[in-house]
Motif scaffolding. Sequence first.
Motif, mmCIF file in Angstrom:
data_model
loop_
_atom_site.group_PDB
_atom_site.id
_atom_site.type_symbol
_atom_site.label_atom_id
_atom_site.label_comp_id
_atom_site.label_asym_id
_atom_site.label_seq_id
_atom_site.Cartn_x
_atom_site.Cartn_y
_atom_site.Cartn_z
ATOM 1 N N ALA A 49 39.420 44.995 45.158
ATOM 2 C CA ALA A 49 40.452 45.991 44.863
ATOM 3 C C ALA A 49 40.000 47.400 45.233
ATOM 4 N N THR A 50 40.943 48.201 45.705
ATOM 5 C CA THR A 50 40.735 49.628 45.917
ATOM 6 C C THR A 50 41.955 50.363 45.389
ATOM 7 N N VAL A 51 41.760 51.612 45.016
ATOM 8 C CA VAL A 51 42.858 52.470 44.575
ATOM 9 C C VAL A 51 42.790 53.755 45.395
ATOM 10 N N SER A 52 43.859 54.074 46.097
ATOM 11 C CA SER A 52 43.908 55.318 46.865
ATOM 12 C C SER A 52 44.816 56.308 46.160
ATOM 13 N N TYR A 53 44.470 57.589 46.279
ATOM 14 C CA TYR A 53 45.213 58.673 45.638
ATOM 15 C C TYR A 53 45.750 59.611 46.705
ATOM 16 N N GLU A 54 47.003 59.990 46.544
ATOM 17 C CA GLU A 54 47.624 60.891 47.505
ATOM 18 C C GLU A 54 48.310 62.029 46.765
ATOM 19 N N LEU A 55 47.894 63.243 47.061
ATOM 20 C CA LEU A 55 48.490 64.443 46.497
ATOM 21 C C LEU A 55 48.795 65.371 47.655
ATOM 22 N N GLY A 56 50.089 65.543 47.932
ATOM 23 C CA GLY A 56 50.460 66.305 49.123
ATOM 24 C C GLY A 56 50.017 65.556 50.364
ATOM 25 N N ASN A 57 49.224 66.229 51.217
ATOM 26 C CA ASN A 57 48.720 65.595 52.432
ATOM 27 C C ASN A 57 47.296 65.069 52.283
ATOM 28 N N GLU A 58 46.776 65.072 51.071
ATOM 29 C CA GLU A 58 45.393 64.665 50.844
ATOM 30 C C GLU A 58 45.346 63.244 50.289
ATOM 31 N N THR A 59 44.458 62.434 50.840
ATOM 32 C CA THR A 59 44.320 61.044 50.401
ATOM 33 C C THR A 59 42.849 60.666 50.345
ATOM 34 N N CYS A 60 42.474 59.971 49.304
ATOM 35 C CA CYS A 60 41.133 59.383 49.232
ATOM 36 C C CYS A 60 41.235 58.125 48.381
ATOM 37 N N TRP A 61 40.201 57.321 48.395
ATOM 38 C CA TRP A 61 40.242 56.060 47.660
ATOM 39 C C TRP A 61 38.902 55.800 46.983
ATOM 40 N N LEU A 62 38.920 54.893 46.021
ATOM 41 C CA LEU A 62 37.695 54.442 45.376
ATOM 42 C C LEU A 62 37.909 53.049 44.799
ATOM 43 N N ASN A 63 36.821 52.461 44.292
ATOM 44 C CA ASN A 63 36.878 51.106 43.742
ATOM 45 C C ASN A 63 37.008 51.149 42.228
ATOM 46 N N PRO A 64 37.958 50.423 41.656
ATOM 47 C CA PRO A 64 38.022 50.306 40.190
ATOM 48 C C PRO A 64 36.908 49.402 39.694
ATOM 49 N N ASP A 65 36.709 49.422 38.384
ATOM 50 C CA ASP A 65 35.646 48.590 37.809
ATOM 51 C C ASP A 65 35.902 47.106 38.039
ATOM 52 N N ASN A 66 37.157 46.683 37.874
ATOM 53 C CA ASN A 66 37.490 45.278 38.115
ATOM 54 C C ASN A 66 38.988 45.159 38.295
ATOM 55 N N SER A 67 39.402 44.095 38.981
ATOM 56 C CA SER A 67 40.819 43.930 39.330
ATOM 57 C C SER A 67 41.658 43.448 38.163
ATOM 58 N N SER A 68 41.034 42.998 37.075
ATOM 59 C CA SER A 68 41.797 42.446 35.956
ATOM 60 C C SER A 68 42.590 43.507 35.201
ATOM 61 N N ILE A 69 42.297 44.800 35.436
ATOM 62 C CA ILE A 69 43.049 45.843 34.738
ATOM 63 C C ILE A 69 44.466 45.953 35.268
ATOM 64 N N PHE A 70 44.743 45.374 36.438
ATOM 65 C CA PHE A 70 46.079 45.448 37.012
ATOM 66 C C PHE A 70 46.884 44.248 36.507
ATOM 67 N N GLU A 71 47.691 44.520 35.519
ATOM 68 C CA GLU A 71 48.325 43.466 34.735
ATOM 69 C C GLU A 71 49.156 42.520 35.582
ATOM 70 N N TRP A 72 49.992 43.054 36.448
ATOM 71 C CA TRP A 72 50.893 42.199 37.211
ATOM 72 C C TRP A 72 50.143 41.377 38.247
ATOM 73 N N TYR A 73 49.024 41.875 38.711
ATOM 74 C CA TYR A 73 48.191 41.069 39.608
ATOM 75 C C TYR A 73 47.621 39.863 38.865
ATOM 76 N N SER A 74 47.267 40.057 37.598
ATOM 77 C CA SER A 74 46.729 38.956 36.796
ATOM 78 C C SER A 74 47.817 37.941 36.441
ATOM 79 N N ILE A 75 49.056 38.412 36.300
ATOM 80 C CA ILE A 75 50.159 37.523 35.937
ATOM 81 C C ILE A 75 50.549 36.623 37.102
ATOM 82 N N LEU A 76 50.408 37.126 38.326
ATOM 83 C CA LEU A 76 50.909 36.415 39.507
ATOM 84 C C LEU A 76 50.432 34.976 39.630
ATOM 85 N N PRO A 77 49.126 34.694 39.583
ATOM 86 C CA PRO A 77 48.706 33.296 39.728
ATOM 87 C C PRO A 77 49.273 32.392 38.635
ATOM 88 N N LEU A 78 49.455 32.948 37.426
ATOM 89 C CA LEU A 78 49.991 32.153 36.333
ATOM 90 C C LEU A 78 51.451 31.784 36.580
#
Length: 551
Positions: free
Chosen positions: A128-157
């Motif tokens: 997983a990666t999370v990118s941030y965009e404010l105006g014309n500026e964009t950067c990204w980083l890695n979250p601690d783990n993908s399980s914090i994204f609730e709907w992603y965890s629901i999908l396989p179920l």
Amino acid sequence: MVHTQEYESLLPTKNTKHSHRRRSFIIIILVTIAILLGTTLGLAYGFIYWKSRCIKTHKHVQLKHVLPGSFGIEFKLHTKNTSDTSTENDITIKWEHEPKDIRYRQKTEEMVSNDSVLTTVTIVNNNATVSYELGNETCWLNPDNSSIFEWYSILPLIMESVRSNHREDGCRERMWTTTYNGRRVFICIIDQRISYIRYDNRVAQSQEWMVPSQSSIKLPSDATKCGMMDSEMTSLLVVDDDKRQNTSDSTRQQLSYSQTYRKDNEYLKQPEIFVRSAKPDCLFIHGIGVKSPKTGYKSLKSMSYWGHIEKNTPQCSSHKFIQFNTVDNGWDSVSLHKMFCEFATGSNVDGRISNKIIFTHSMGNNIVAAALHRKVCSFDVQSSKWFSVSAPWRGSKVVLKLEDLCSGHLGPSHHKSENLLWLVLEHTKYCTHEGKMSPAYRTLHPTYKSPTGISYDDLVAVARLHVTGALCGTSPWGMGLSLSFSGTLKFIQSFSHLDQPNDGVVALNSCNVFGKKFQSIAKFALMSVNHLESSMKFGCRKPLCSWYQIL
């Protein structure tokens, strides 16, 4: 004589014919009964066998057998968190049935202080990666783990769901259902397509059914990575791809640390019941970052700082929130002590806090402890309870670097990702608009000496005497309830080199002054939440909701 003998010789023959007829009739009846009984038993056995086969077959029919082997879908999901933040989600999913390859993209537009921050979550094969965009500026980083994204965890179920007898007005077919986090997930299928998914009173409505290519959902490879890895630098650094740091080790360390003390559902299994004659009033004391009113205080029935916490505190007969200036005043402010005691007791001198449940967050803990230490008011431990949340009992090392973060280096900038950090720092009142550290934060310096003579040791002594339960966060990312703030706290934690684990602002060794109580008492909880999430400002998920509910 001859005729008589002949006549008598014929009688047995007549009786024999009657016996044969009677036996034949009986045999015919028995055979008929046997045939009817056999037919009945055969039909009954056949019905039972057919029904068992149908039930068995029905139980093994899952949604993944009904949907196409490969498909893509886009959902719309709107969530309003508080009066000053709202979230609009666009979720795009690509599902490959064979092999089981899930590609997930969630775009979230979040309003922070009237500025729009666009975050994009991309997950491919659990990376997983999370990118941030404010105006014309964009950067990204890695979250601690993908399980914090609730709907992603629901999908396989969802793919493992089965058809239920549940029906809804908006779905002409019977709903498919599965369970996530102990709650039911309902899926409406129309013409072999997902129409909508309902979970926890939220509905993800299908907007478009498509077959996206693999290249349409991919991890960033040439974009800028947000980072603050060098403590000597006062600006955000760009980290090249070949210098990316693997966060999996620290992630496992944090998760292992939390799980050692408490499992998610353990809060509900070990409730301690307070016996009271009547439900108490609940008082909520906020921490740093509230500037209004400039002087005095307000008593409110709700406050965005605490989100909708009243929905998860059924033990309260009423909810009252104090609002006072914790930007210009530190925890040792005599005026804040008097205002708290007047709010809690009706008197700012010698009042007694009775039949109350007090919730304190962040620096609010220090304010209450200092007021009790100075005996501005007293606390009745027999009728009242005090629950501490994310307390900096021994200050925070963030303060050591906050002056650099708030300096002109991070004012309005053209450097990628700096403006996002600046926006959130100003929104949370870490920094003033002039680029200086808020005065209240100075009182949280680990070596701060208060002119009142109160020390951190005094605060800790009061806490150990009166606090009934405590919650400490162990992750700057937390539950990801607000990705903009999660990312910012990750920035701050990296830059300030807080001791691990921490919630992005307060290290655990400052929050936990209660020793082994976190191992044995359910009301003392370590949780993978960050400093801002713990007040429920952005809503809640299990186990955060559960902890508040059992107090």
